[in-house]
Design a protein around this motif. Sequence first.
Motif, short mmCIF file in Angstrom:
data_model
loop_
_atom_site.label_atom_id
_atom_site.label_comp_id
_atom_site.label_asym_id
_atom_site.label_seq_id
_atom_site.Cartn_x
_atom_site.Cartn_y
_atom_site.Cartn_z
N ARG A 121 0.83 -1.19 0.00
CA ARG A 121 0.00 0.00 0.00
C ARG A 121 0.87 1.25 0.00
NH1 ARG A 121 0.47 1.89 5.21
NH2 ARG A 121 0.93 0.33 6.81
N LEU A 122 0.25 2.38 -0.29
CA LEU A 122 0.91 3.68 -0.24
C LEU A 122 0.22 4.53 0.80
CD1 LEU A 122 2.92 5.81 -1.41
CD2 LEU A 122 1.07 6.45 -3.00
N SER A 123 0.99 5.01 1.77
CA SER A 123 0.46 5.91 2.79
C SER A 123 0.62 7.35 2.30
CB SER A 123 1.21 5.71 4.11
OG SER A 123 0.74 6.62 5.08
N LEU A 124 -0.44 8.12 2.39
CA LEU A 124 -0.41 9.49 1.91
C LEU A 124 0.07 10.43 3.02
CD1 LEU A 124 -3.82 9.53 0.02
CD2 LEU A 124 -1.55 8.91 -0.87
N ASP A 125 0.99 11.32 2.68
CA ASP A 125 1.44 12.36 3.60
C ASP A 125 0.51 13.56 3.50
OD1 ASP A 125 3.53 10.96 4.62
OD2 ASP A 125 5.09 12.36 4.01
N GLY A 126 0.53 14.39 4.54
CA GLY A 126 -0.31 15.58 4.52
C GLY A 126 0.28 16.72 5.32
N LEU A 127 -0.28 17.91 5.12
CA LEU A 127 0.08 19.11 5.87
C LEU A 127 -1.13 19.52 6.69
CD1 LEU A 127 1.91 21.16 3.07
CD2 LEU A 127 2.92 19.59 4.75
N PHE A 128 -0.93 19.75 8.00
CA PHE A 128 -2.04 19.98 8.92
C PHE A 128 -1.75 21.18 9.82
CE2 PHE A 128 -1.58 15.53 7.92
CZ PHE A 128 -2.85 15.16 7.53
N SER A 129 -2.81 21.90 10.16
CA SER A 129 -2.64 23.04 11.06
C SER A 129 -3.84 23.14 11.99
CB SER A 129 -2.50 24.34 10.26
OG SER A 129 -2.40 25.45 11.15
N SER A 130 -3.56 23.37 13.27
CA SER A 130 -4.62 23.61 14.24
C SER A 130 -4.95 25.10 14.33
CB SER A 130 -4.20 23.11 15.63
OG SER A 130 -3.05 23.83 16.08
N ARG A 131 -4.19 25.93 13.58
CA ARG A 131 -4.32 27.37 13.73
C ARG A 131 -4.80 28.09 12.47
NH1 ARG A 131 1.48 28.38 16.90
NH2 ARG A 131 0.94 27.18 18.78
N TYR A 132 -4.57 27.48 11.31
CA TYR A 132 -4.86 28.17 10.05
C TYR A 132 -5.66 27.27 9.11
CZ TYR A 132 -1.30 31.22 11.98
OH TYR A 132 -0.59 32.05 12.81
N ASP A 133 -6.49 27.92 8.30
CA ASP A 133 -7.38 27.18 7.39
C ASP A 133 -6.80 27.00 6.01
OD1 ASP A 133 -9.34 26.95 9.37
OD2 ASP A 133 -10.24 28.87 8.83
N SER A 134 -5.67 27.61 5.72
CA SER A 134 -5.05 27.49 4.41
C SER A 134 -3.55 27.72 4.53
CB SER A 134 -5.65 28.49 3.42
OG SER A 134 -5.21 29.81 3.71
N LEU A 135 -2.81 27.21 3.55
CA LEU A 135 -1.36 27.44 3.54
C LEU A 135 -1.04 28.90 3.29
CD1 LEU A 135 -0.22 24.27 1.54
CD2 LEU A 135 -0.13 24.63 4.01
N ASP A 136 -1.89 29.59 2.54
CA ASP A 136 -1.66 31.01 2.28
C ASP A 136 -1.72 31.83 3.56
OD1 ASP A 136 -1.37 30.59 -0.43
OD2 ASP A 136 -3.48 31.00 -0.90
N ALA A 137 -2.46 31.33 4.55
CA ALA A 137 -2.63 32.09 5.80
C ALA A 137 -1.45 31.94 6.74
CB ALA A 137 -3.91 31.64 6.50
N LEU A 138 -0.52 31.03 6.44
CA LEU A 138 0.64 30.86 7.32
C LEU A 138 1.41 32.17 7.42
CD1 LEU A 138 2.03 27.39 6.17
CD2 LEU A 138 0.89 27.89 8.34
N PRO A 139 1.79 32.59 8.62
CA PRO A 139 2.51 33.85 8.78
C PRO A 139 4.00 33.71 8.46
CG PRO A 139 2.24 32.82 10.91
CD PRO A 139 1.51 31.94 9.92
#
Length: 304
Positions: A121-139
């Motif tokens: 099988r292939l395990s999918l990686d991901g990007l997660f945030s408890s603080r922001y709703d989008s990557l564009d919002a990262l400070p």
Amino acid sequence: MPRTRKITTPLLAVAAVAAIALAGCAAQPAGADGADTGDAEARETVTIAIVEGGVPIWDRVEELAAEEGIDLEYTTFTDWVLPNTSVQNDEIDLNVFQHAAFLSQFNVANDGDIVPLGSVRLSLDGLFSSRYDSLDALPDGASVSIPQDAANLGRALRLIESEGLIELGDDAGLFPTPDDIARNPKNLQFTLVAGEQLPFTYPDVDLVAGGTFGLSNADVPVDEALATTDPDAAFNLPYVLVVAAREGRADDPTLQRVAELFQDASLAAYIEEKSQGTNIQAIVPLEELREVLAELEDAARAEG
């Protein structure tokens, strides 16, 4: 419909690997309710090392094997070293817990000769945030937790790069680290964390990059990932989970048959269900798996 990837891609753009600290193990014998296909003396037993927290497909494969007169006995380890040393030392027949990237580092570091017998099988990686709703919002200066073992570190950096947050240098090679970042417009601040501890950083950092299944086990809401691995990306080949055995036993027909059972068509839906959609079945030609392993081992020796 369940997804199955038949991966036949050229050798990678990425890979990496490493080992993690030694812990203990707990035996988990195969069930006693398997189908009886003949006299007890006609049955065969195959022992398999797995790790705690893996996608629980073991019962289904055990049922398939029992129908063919093969009894599977699993031993569950709590670290990522003993499953390989137990196979290398002929204490256990097979292991099912790692991708070729991880296996290559073990072989090089320990003069091992463990090889893939098949893909799972292939395990999918991901990007997660408890603080922001989008990557564009990262400070600017956002804090990012990534795995410290070389295999998963490199994969996490490639995912972050694919989302345009960083650029790795042309000479980053097969084992990229934060030192290989050539462009970092948001001035992301990376912290390397042991894989099993990664989920616990989720509330305390701006972004976590890692395997979606492992994070889901720690109650990180993986359905809210800001980005996930493209399953068709060419760099996935080194990260397909494999069934592995010592090279001297790779021609054993019973072990080969068990490896084939891990590719049974019925497992496609089972894998997605048990992993909550964070893993998909992957079918890779054995020759390609071994070619990738050889290339990774050559790269690991060169890096070392």
